[in-house]
Enzyme design. Structure first.
Site, short mmCIF file in Angstrom:
data_model
loop_
_atom_site.label_atom_id
_atom_site.label_comp_id
_atom_site.label_asym_id
_atom_site.label_seq_id
_atom_site.Cartn_x
_atom_site.Cartn_y
_atom_site.Cartn_z
N TYR A 1 0.84 -1.21 0.00
CA TYR A 1 0.00 0.00 0.00
C TYR A 1 0.87 1.24 0.00
O TYR A 1 2.05 1.22 0.40
CB TYR A 1 -0.95 0.01 1.20
CG TYR A 1 -0.31 0.32 2.53
CD1 TYR A 1 -0.19 1.64 2.98
CD2 TYR A 1 0.17 -0.70 3.36
CE1 TYR A 1 0.40 1.93 4.21
CE2 TYR A 1 0.75 -0.42 4.59
CZ TYR A 1 0.87 0.90 5.00
OH TYR A 1 1.45 1.19 6.21
N CYS A 2 0.29 2.35 -0.46
CA CYS A 2 0.95 3.66 -0.45
C CYS A 2 -0.14 4.72 -0.38
O CYS A 2 -1.29 4.41 -0.09
CB CYS A 2 1.84 3.84 -1.68
SG CYS A 2 0.97 3.70 -3.26
N THR A 3 0.18 5.97 -0.65
CA THR A 3 -0.78 7.06 -0.48
C THR A 3 -1.97 6.95 -1.42
O THR A 3 -3.12 6.95 -0.99
CB THR A 3 -0.08 8.42 -0.68
OG1 THR A 3 1.05 8.50 0.16
CG2 THR A 3 -1.04 9.56 -0.35
N ILE B 1 -4.13 4.62 0.49
CA ILE B 1 -4.67 5.00 1.79
C ILE B 1 -5.84 5.96 1.64
O ILE B 1 -6.83 5.89 2.38
CB ILE B 1 -3.56 5.66 2.64
CG1 ILE B 1 -2.40 4.69 2.86
CG2 ILE B 1 -4.10 6.15 3.98
CD1 ILE B 1 -1.12 5.36 3.33
#
Length: 320
Positions: free
Chosen positions: A174-176, A203
């Site tokens: 996962y990342c932004t 996110i």
């Protein structure tokens, strides 16, 4: 609220990035959008803010282009512009990691919608992997997530060897907003990891659609807001003031431009240090004036596709 913030990316071939940049820049100027947009032969990546009607027209026009039919906008409301200027630039990759040979539109990790990610993340055979930089995951991250000690995403390929212990498990990246995971998950597959997934929309989408459950702290964002709340279910603060170590999720840039560290700094310490991360930085002769925000937008080179490049010279030793 009268304004929207749009976060988006799309990996798709763009034959003439320079020409596309010129046309796209004119489009954004016409719609009074501000923000940062990167164009490359491999696709488009941007975060922009603008009035609601202008953003809606921008989304309509982008989605009308067949190359971006699969593009998904993450849309958030804002009381005003979250940027102070517009940059539309051509680069070799839409997120720099040094893996131009990897084409996520050909092969990448399995996309998980927020609800699917939430259902899988706590299973015994699952590892949740944060592929962001240390200053980002120190401010907020998923419970029990594996984090990497990297200052920049381009260091990610060097750190993959640390993940050898997780071979045979399902890896949920996962990342932004999802863009880093496209290449990170594709690279993991290239390195022989078999069960690789990614949080679709990152996110931000998880906060919008799943309430941000079990995301501890705030999410670092690359606009004037700096940090945003995503968890409306079980929120908590995990970061500490860089100076006094009390709980604080107030993210700033050090007022010393030669340091420019991204650190949490509570209001009291920020006032005491005049926006610097330490007493040493506070005494630096080039320290920028502190206005209470702790953000220092880069000066623009004033490029306009109608007028060309208006020159700007940054102060000695400061990168623009």
């Amino acid at each position: 609220m009268d304004y929207l913030v749009l976060l988006y990316y799309c990996y798709t071939p763009i034959e003439n990035p320079e020409q596309f940049r010129e046309e796209h820049h004119r489009l954004c100027l016409g719609l009074n959008l501000l923000g940062r947009i990167i164009v490359a032969a491999e696709g488009l990546n941007g975060t922009v803010s603008g009035r609601r009607a202008d953003c809606e027209e921008y989304m309509r026009l982008i989605k009308a282009d067949p190359r971006f039919a699969a593009l998904e906008f993450k849309v958030e409301e804002a009381p005003a512009h979250t940027f102070q200027k517009l940059h539309v630039r051509v680069k070799s990759e839409i997120v720099h990691v040094g893996l131009p040979h990897i084409k996520p539109y050909e092969r990448t990790g399995i996309h998980l919608e927020p609800q699917e990610f939430r259902a899988m993340k706590d299973q015994d055979d699952v590892v949740v992997l944060d592929v962001r930089s240390d200053y980002e995951h120190s401010l907020g991250r998923f419970k029990n997530a594996v984090t990497l000690d990297i200052e920049n995403f381009r260091e990610f390929p060097e750190k993959v060897q640390e993940l050898e212990q997780y071979r045979g498990k399902k890896i949920l990246t996962y990342c932004t907003g999802g863009i880093k995971c496209e290449k990170a998950s594709a690279f993991l597959l290239e390195q022989g990891f078999e069960d690789v997934y990614q949080l679709h929309g990152g996110i931000i989408k998880y906060g919008l659609e799943a309430g941000g459950e079990d995301f501890d702290g705030k999410c670092y964002v690359f606009d004037g807001r700096v940090a945003v709340d995503v968890n409306s279910v079980n929120p908590t603060i995990i970061s500490q003031c860089h100076h006094c170590h009390t709980p604080s999720d107030r993210m700033v840039n050090c007022a010393n431009p030669h340091c420019n560290a991204h650190v949490p700094l509570c209001e009291a310490c920020a006032e005491q240090l005049d926006g610097a991360c330490s007493a040493t930085c506070q005494q630096h002769p080039d320290k920028r004036p502190y206005d209470g925000t702790g953000t220092y937008p880069k000066l623009s080179n004033h490029y306009n596709p109608e007028q060309g490049l208006l020159s700007y010279r940054a102060p000695s030793g400061i990168k623009n």
